[in-house]
Design an enzyme around this catalytic site. Structure first.
Site, short mmCIF file in Angstrom:
data_model
loop_
_atom_site.label_atom_id
_atom_site.label_comp_id
_atom_site.label_asym_id
_atom_site.label_seq_id
_atom_site.Cartn_x
_atom_site.Cartn_y
_atom_site.Cartn_z
N GLN A 1 0.83 -1.20 0.00
CA GLN A 1 0.00 0.00 0.00
C GLN A 1 0.86 1.25 0.00
O GLN A 1 2.09 1.19 0.19
CB GLN A 1 -0.91 0.00 1.23
CG GLN A 1 -0.16 -0.03 2.54
CD GLN A 1 -1.03 -0.42 3.71
OE1 GLN A 1 -2.25 -0.44 3.62
NE2 GLN A 1 -0.42 -0.75 4.84
N HIS B 1 -12.31 4.70 17.84
CA HIS B 1 -11.66 3.57 18.51
C HIS B 1 -12.34 3.18 19.80
O HIS B 1 -12.35 1.99 20.16
CB HIS B 1 -10.17 3.89 18.72
CG HIS B 1 -9.40 3.91 17.44
ND1 HIS B 1 -9.04 5.08 16.80
CD2 HIS B 1 -8.98 2.89 16.64
CE1 HIS B 1 -8.40 4.78 15.68
NE2 HIS B 1 -8.34 3.46 15.56
N ASP C 1 -1.76 0.90 13.17
CA ASP C 1 -1.40 2.18 13.78
C ASP C 1 -1.35 2.11 15.30
O ASP C 1 -0.84 3.02 15.96
CB ASP C 1 -2.37 3.29 13.35
CG ASP C 1 -3.83 2.89 13.53
OD1 ASP C 1 -4.16 2.24 14.54
OD2 ASP C 1 -4.65 3.24 12.66
N GLU D 1 -1.05 -7.64 11.51
CA GLU D 1 -1.06 -6.55 10.53
C GLU D 1 -0.29 -6.99 9.30
O GLU D 1 0.81 -7.56 9.40
CB GLU D 1 -0.42 -5.29 11.14
CG GLU D 1 0.02 -4.23 10.15
CD GLU D 1 -1.11 -3.60 9.36
OE1 GLU D 1 -0.94 -3.35 8.15
OE2 GLU D 1 -2.19 -3.37 9.95
N ASP E 1 -0.64 -11.81 6.63
CA ASP E 1 -1.96 -11.65 6.03
C ASP E 1 -2.99 -12.30 6.95
O ASP E 1 -2.85 -13.49 7.31
CB ASP E 1 -1.99 -12.29 4.65
CG ASP E 1 -3.38 -12.30 4.05
OD1 ASP E 1 -3.88 -11.22 3.73
OD2 ASP E 1 -3.95 -13.40 3.92
N ALA E 2 -4.00 -11.55 7.36
CA ALA E 2 -4.97 -12.06 8.33
C ALA E 2 -5.68 -13.31 7.82
O ALA E 2 -5.94 -14.24 8.60
CB ALA E 2 -6.00 -10.97 8.66
N ASP F 1 -10.30 -4.54 12.39
CA ASP F 1 -10.15 -3.11 12.06
C ASP F 1 -9.43 -2.99 10.72
O ASP F 1 -8.30 -2.53 10.62
CB ASP F 1 -9.35 -2.42 13.17
CG ASP F 1 -9.31 -0.90 13.00
OD1 ASP F 1 -10.14 -0.38 12.26
OD2 ASP F 1 -8.43 -0.27 13.61
#
Length: 425
Positions: A158, A192, A217, A237, A271-272, A289
């Protein structure tokens, strides 16, 4: 490529420019084929059929090599702009070889000089483009954002951009992934707190386990780590660079209160989808999220198959929460997420809150039994209270539930909905 980037960043005519460039390239390619055929026939004294066969064989081999080199070598190491310019230099070198070595003996001296000068001009232009590409990319990127860009990273996954400016409300730090706003420091606590605390009410009194999917983040993790009855905590993540920024960038660490460096949290770069498939742990709370499903790569994380894997990792009595976009701006996308969770075997409770940077923003609380909207935050929250949370479960008359089919890997409806609905805003 530079021209297309400029058309996108400065002129907002990317689609028109893309059509013009594609048309010009098509004309040039159409002119190239008969020219090469004539030259091959003159040099090798071939019949037309044989010349066409040789030409297309070479073309296919070159296309295969280029098709493999660009995504696996040039794009990861040089980026889109520099990678495209390097491809141009390779083509220019190949053209020079054909002109002076292969076809040189059948071309006149005048033509060779003219072609040599044109080749040198093309090479000079491409080298100049390489020299200024870094400066151009920075200035073009800045043109896409309202506030000054203070950090930018292009990763294999990204484009990460952080902007910052001073406002009457204080410093406004914003994170963008692929151009999509992820948070504003002025009101991120609303998002959040609403994401984390309703799900965390399922945390057992002792040693509850939590899984955060996405959230590199560290802001959702910040809220999770406020619970004293926290046991094993895992954050998965995709992008290692996002993890690094969450751990080291002073703007992010001041917001996430060092959560990404907290020894209680196990941070995993993976990778989830793949991680869930290979892992067998169960969690009392699972917080999803993820970025919005407006790209193919993220649409799979909003599929019935993905949610079915999530359900397999949920402990008895556990809860799942999913950030689900805006029920106002993207109602089909929002209600599609709910029907997809239901398809995976969850019982769901939708709710939404106002986040000024995003507008009306929605979530789903899910479990094997329909969960109630309750919270038991261990400290005083800035925005979310039991009364606010109870009101969050009420939807106005113009945003009532819609009978939207679920999204699957074979039919990613969520991608079509997300791409079509947000174009109006």
């Amino acid at each position: 490529m530079l021209a297309l980037y400029a058309a996108f960043a400065y002129l907002s005519i990317y689609t028109s420019a893309l059509i013009v460039v594609a048309f010009v390239l098509g004309l040039l390619i159409g002119a190239e084929i008969p020219l090469l055929m004539v030259l091959l026939q003159r040099i090798r004294k071939q019949e037309a059929g044989s010349a066409v066969a040789d030409m297309f064989a070479a073309d296919y081999v070159g296309a295969l090599i280029g098709g493999l080199c660009f995504p696996f070598l040039l794009l990861p190491f040089f980026g889109q702009l520099r990678g495209a310019l390097i491809v141009g230099l390779v083509n220019a070198a190949a053209g020079a070889f054909l002109i002076f070595v292969v076809f040189g003996r059948v071309l006149s001296r005048t033509k060779l000089i003219a072609l040599g000068a044109a080749t040198l001009a093309v090479v000079a232009a491409l080298i100049a483009g390489l020299v200024v590409s870094g400066w151009f990319e920075v200035t073009a990127r800045q043109a896409l954002y309202r506030d000054p860009v203070v950090a930018a990273e292009r990763t294999p996954y990204q484009d990460i951009v952080i902007t910052e400016r001073r406002t009457a409300l204080g410093r406004d730090t914003r994170l963008f992934l692929n151009g999509d706003l992820q948070f504003s420091s002025i009101d991120e606590y609303r998002y959040h707190e609403a994401l984390v605390h309703p799900a965390m009410s399922a945390l057992p009194a002792r040693g509850g386990s939590v899984l955060v999917l996405g959230g590199g983040d560290g802001l959702a993790l910040r809220e999770v780590l406020t619970y004293p009855n926290l046991g094993a905590t895992t954050l998965v993540e995709l992008d290692p660079e996002m993890i690094r920024l969450g751990r080291t960038d002073s703007r992010l660490t001041s917001l996430n209160r060092g959560s990404m460096n907290d020894p209680r949290a196990n941070i995993i770069a993976a990778d989830a989808f793949s991680w869930l498939r290979d892992n067998h742990d169960r969690f009392d709370v699972i917080i999803i999220d993820m970025p919005d499903p407006d790209e193919t790569a993220t649409a799979k994380l909003y599929s019935a198959e993905f949610y079915a894997m999530v359900r397999g990792h949920l402990a008895t009595g556990g809860r799942v929460v999913v950030q689900s976009g805006s029920p106002y701006f993207a109602p089909q996308s929002y209600w599609c997420i709910g029907s997809t969770l239901n398809e995976a075997g969850f019982k769901t409770t939708p709710y939404h809150v106002d986040v000024p940077s995003f507008g009306d923003w929605g979530f789903y609380l899910a479990g094997r039994e329909r969960p109630s909207l309750t919270m038991a935050a261990p400290r005083e929250t800035k925005f979310l209270t039991p009364d606010v949370l109870a009101a969050a479960g009420i939807f106005p008359a113009d945003r009532q539930p819609r009978p939207v089919p679920p999204s699957t890997l074979m039919d990613p409806r969520i991608l079509r909905y997300a791409q079509s609905e947000w174009t109006a805003y």
